[in-house]
Design a protein around this motif. Structure first.
Motif, PDB file in Angstrom:
ATOM      1  N   ARG A 159      -0.022   0.660  -0.962  1.00  0.00           N
ATOM      2  CA  ARG A 159      -0.186   1.289   0.357  1.00  0.00           C
ATOM      3  C   ARG A 159       0.062   2.795   0.249  1.00  0.00           C
ATOM      4  O   ARG A 159      -0.683   3.601   0.812  1.00  0.00           O
ATOM      5  CB  ARG A 159       0.755   0.671   1.377  1.00  0.00           C
ATOM      6  N   GLU A 160       1.086   3.154  -0.490  1.00  0.00           N
ATOM      7  CA  GLU A 160       1.391   4.575  -0.684  1.00  0.00           C
ATOM      8  C   GLU A 160       0.215   5.277  -1.365  1.00  0.00           C
ATOM      9  O   GLU A 160      -0.190   6.375  -0.957  1.00  0.00           O
ATOM     10  CB  GLU A 160       2.659   4.722  -1.523  1.00  0.00           C
ATOM     11  N   TYR A 161      -0.332   4.623  -2.382  1.00  0.00           N
ATOM     12  CA  TYR A 161      -1.485   5.189  -3.092  1.00  0.00           C
ATOM     13  C   TYR A 161      -2.676   5.327  -2.149  1.00  0.00           C
ATOM     14  O   TYR A 161      -3.366   6.354  -2.135  1.00  0.00           O
ATOM     15  CB  TYR A 161      -1.861   4.289  -4.270  1.00  0.00           C
ATOM     16  N   HIS A 162      -2.913   4.303  -1.363  1.00  0.00           N
ATOM     17  CA  HIS A 162      -4.067   4.318  -0.464  1.00  0.00           C
ATOM     18  C   HIS A 162      -3.960   5.450   0.556  1.00  0.00           C
ATOM     19  O   HIS A 162      -4.941   6.172   0.793  1.00  0.00           O
ATOM     20  CB  HIS A 162      -4.174   2.973   0.265  1.00  0.00           C
ATOM     21  N   GLU A 163      -2.811   5.590   1.169  1.00  0.00           N
ATOM     22  CA  GLU A 163      -2.657   6.608   2.205  1.00  0.00           C
ATOM     23  C   GLU A 163      -2.759   8.018   1.626  1.00  0.00           C
ATOM     24  O   GLU A 163      -3.288   8.924   2.277  1.00  0.00           O
ATOM     25  CB  GLU A 163      -1.334   6.402   2.927  1.00  0.00           C
TER      26      GLU A 163
END
Length: 496
Positions: free
Chosen positions: A82-86
């Motif tokens: 999720r961190e990577y995606h955002e």
């Protein structure tokens, strides 16, 4: 009169020489009942089949980051993905999973080219993941607009592959993972696009938070009737459109009520008889009743020979089932040794490969497939159309059983020998090139496993004579100075 008698005798002799027609296979009316479904018999062609290929390919191939489970982890609070995606694509309200679909162009996808590669690799069956847990159908569906024909590639991937695979003389497999869709996306989370009713066709129906507990795999709030009905309707559509020879299911199908699972099997087996085909369905754990379909393992294998045919599926990449930016491909040697061990125990291998989002197959994947094909050219007769022998083999390798356990198994060595058989031929396959005289201990006179005399011993791929001697301690074989191939090596032992 004499001529008449001769004619009559000739007619009688001819009538005696004509073989009676084989009795037509009696059609079975399968009911949605486990006892009725146990009438199913695994077809002979499946017993002869040992190697197949499928592929995880969909919108999750676009980010190509870490895992095909990107779709669920990108919505999981606190997860690194999720961190990577955002950081990479922005917040989940503005850029959700649906927004990868237009980027999934597949502009270099060539079904015929893929099927040719699979055939060259030695595969006997092949096909796509028809629908993964992300709710995106890879076929031309009348039941949803969220499919590869209407969006993304705007091509009927399943249909194109079915045609191309069969053109190469292979059986066609379609795999189906839709049951995972329930509570896969956070349809309750108003901070993400997954909660928008406009996208329910992709993300699934609204379910309360906590309907799926990932840590335990439990579903505290089971799906409603409509979810089960659509699960079955899409399968019926797949069958009616493409008539797959094999339908494969991922595990955790217990989320689907038992009555629907039984109805699917009845539908499949009844339809197959109308098609004039013998088909195979696979399942994991206890998702189907024993005797109604073929058991499949995931990233694992049996430690001993089984008296029933089984399948195992594994990925060419140790890390993921879809294309990722930093793959860790298994060696060709590991892939071949795995297959040899599985086949000796009455199993078959379904190997997953990882195409890129644009439709190209990574060089590392293609190279390994072609190398497997070269090995099959030399040793295929020791694998295809074979049956397990009295024992699966011998050697120090100890196999750890269990779901997702393959990474716990050590590499095989020359002392690891596996057996297969075909007619009066026994094949002994050593997993590595022996550095000294090869001794097959299981064939020792004192063991009593050989009940026929040995007529000859040959090394597949080697045209010269092989010196051998059967002793009280084993069959001793002098291997030549030249290797016939690069990986596992098969001795053909002809029995009288």
């Amino acid at each position: 009169m004499r001529n008449l008698l001769l004619v009559m005798c000739a007619i009688i002799l001819m009538s005696c020489s004509v073989k009676p027609k084989e009795k037509a296979k009696e059609k079975i009316k399968y009911e949605a009942d486990w006892e009725s479904l146990k009438q199913y018999e695994v077809p002979e062609w499946w017993l002869n089949t040992k190697f197949g290929i499928y592929f995880h390919w969909g919108p999750y191939s676009v980010p190509a980051h870490e895992t095909e489970w990107y779709a669920i982890h990108m919505y999981t609070e606190g997860h690194p993905i999720r961190e990577y995606h955002e950081k990479t694509y922005g917040n989940l309200k503005d850029f959700g999973y649906k927004d990868f679909i237009p980027m999934f162009t597949a502009d270099k996808f060539d079904a015929d080219k893929w099927a040719e590669l699979f055939k060259k690799s030695g595969a006997q069956f092949a096909g796509p993941v028809a629908e993964h847990a992300d709710g995106f159908a890879m076929w031309d569906s009348e039941l949803t607009e969220w499919d590869a024909m209407d969006m993304g590639p705007k091509r009927d991937v399943v249909g194109e592959m079915a045609k191309a695979v069969r053109k190469q003389g292979m059986k066609f497999i379609a795999t189906y993972h839709r049951h995972w869709l329930y509570a896969w996306f956070p349809t309750w989370d108003k901070t993400t696009d997954a909660s928008d009713p406009a996208y329910e066709g992709l993300y699934g129906p609204y379910v309360p938070e906590g309907s799926f507990v990932m840590a335990t795999g439990d579903y505290p709030n089971p799906p409603k009737k409509e979810f089960h009905e659509e699960w079955l309707a899409r399968l019926d559509e797949l069958m009616d459109k493409y008539q797959p020879d094999i339908i494969w299911f991922d595990n955790k199908m217990d989320i689907i009520e038992e009555d629907y699972r039984k109805q699917f099997l009845a539908n499949y087996y009844n339809k197959a008889q109308d098609w004039g085909r013998d088909v195979v369905c696979t399942y994991k754990f206890e998702d189907m009743a024993v005797g109604t379909a073929v058991l499949d393992l995931e990233r694992s294998r049996m430690s001993e020979k089984k008296d029933f045919p089984w399948l195992t599926d594994d990925s060419i990449d140790w890390k993921a089932w879809c294309d990722i930016s930093d793959p860790k491909y298994k060696s060709t040697n590991r892939l071949i040794d795995f297959l040899v061990d599985v086949v000796s125990k009455n199993g078959a291998v379904l190997l997953n490969i990882t195409p890129r989002a644009d439709g190209t197959i990574p060089e590392g994947v293609e190279t390994r497939l072609l190398e497997m094909g070269e090995w099959f050219k030399v040793n295929g007769e020791a694998i295809f159309d074979t049956r397990p022998w009295k024992i699966y083999g011998e050697g120090p390798q100890e196999i750890v059983e269990g779901h997702l356990s393959e990474d716990k198994n050590p590499e095989a060595v020359a002392e690891d020998i596996r057996f297969t058989t075909k007619g009066d031929d026994l094949y002994a396959i050593t997993m590595a090139w022996p550095t000294e005289t090869m001794n097959i201990r299981s064939l020792a006179k004192k063991e009593g496993l050989l009940t026929k005399n040995i007529k000859s011993v040959n090394l597949l791929g080697y045209e010269g004579k092989i010196n051998w001697e059967l002793t009280e301690n084993g069959l001793q074989v002098e291997m030549p100075d030249t290797k016939p191939c690069e990986h596992a090596f098969a001795l053909k032992i002809q029995l009288q």
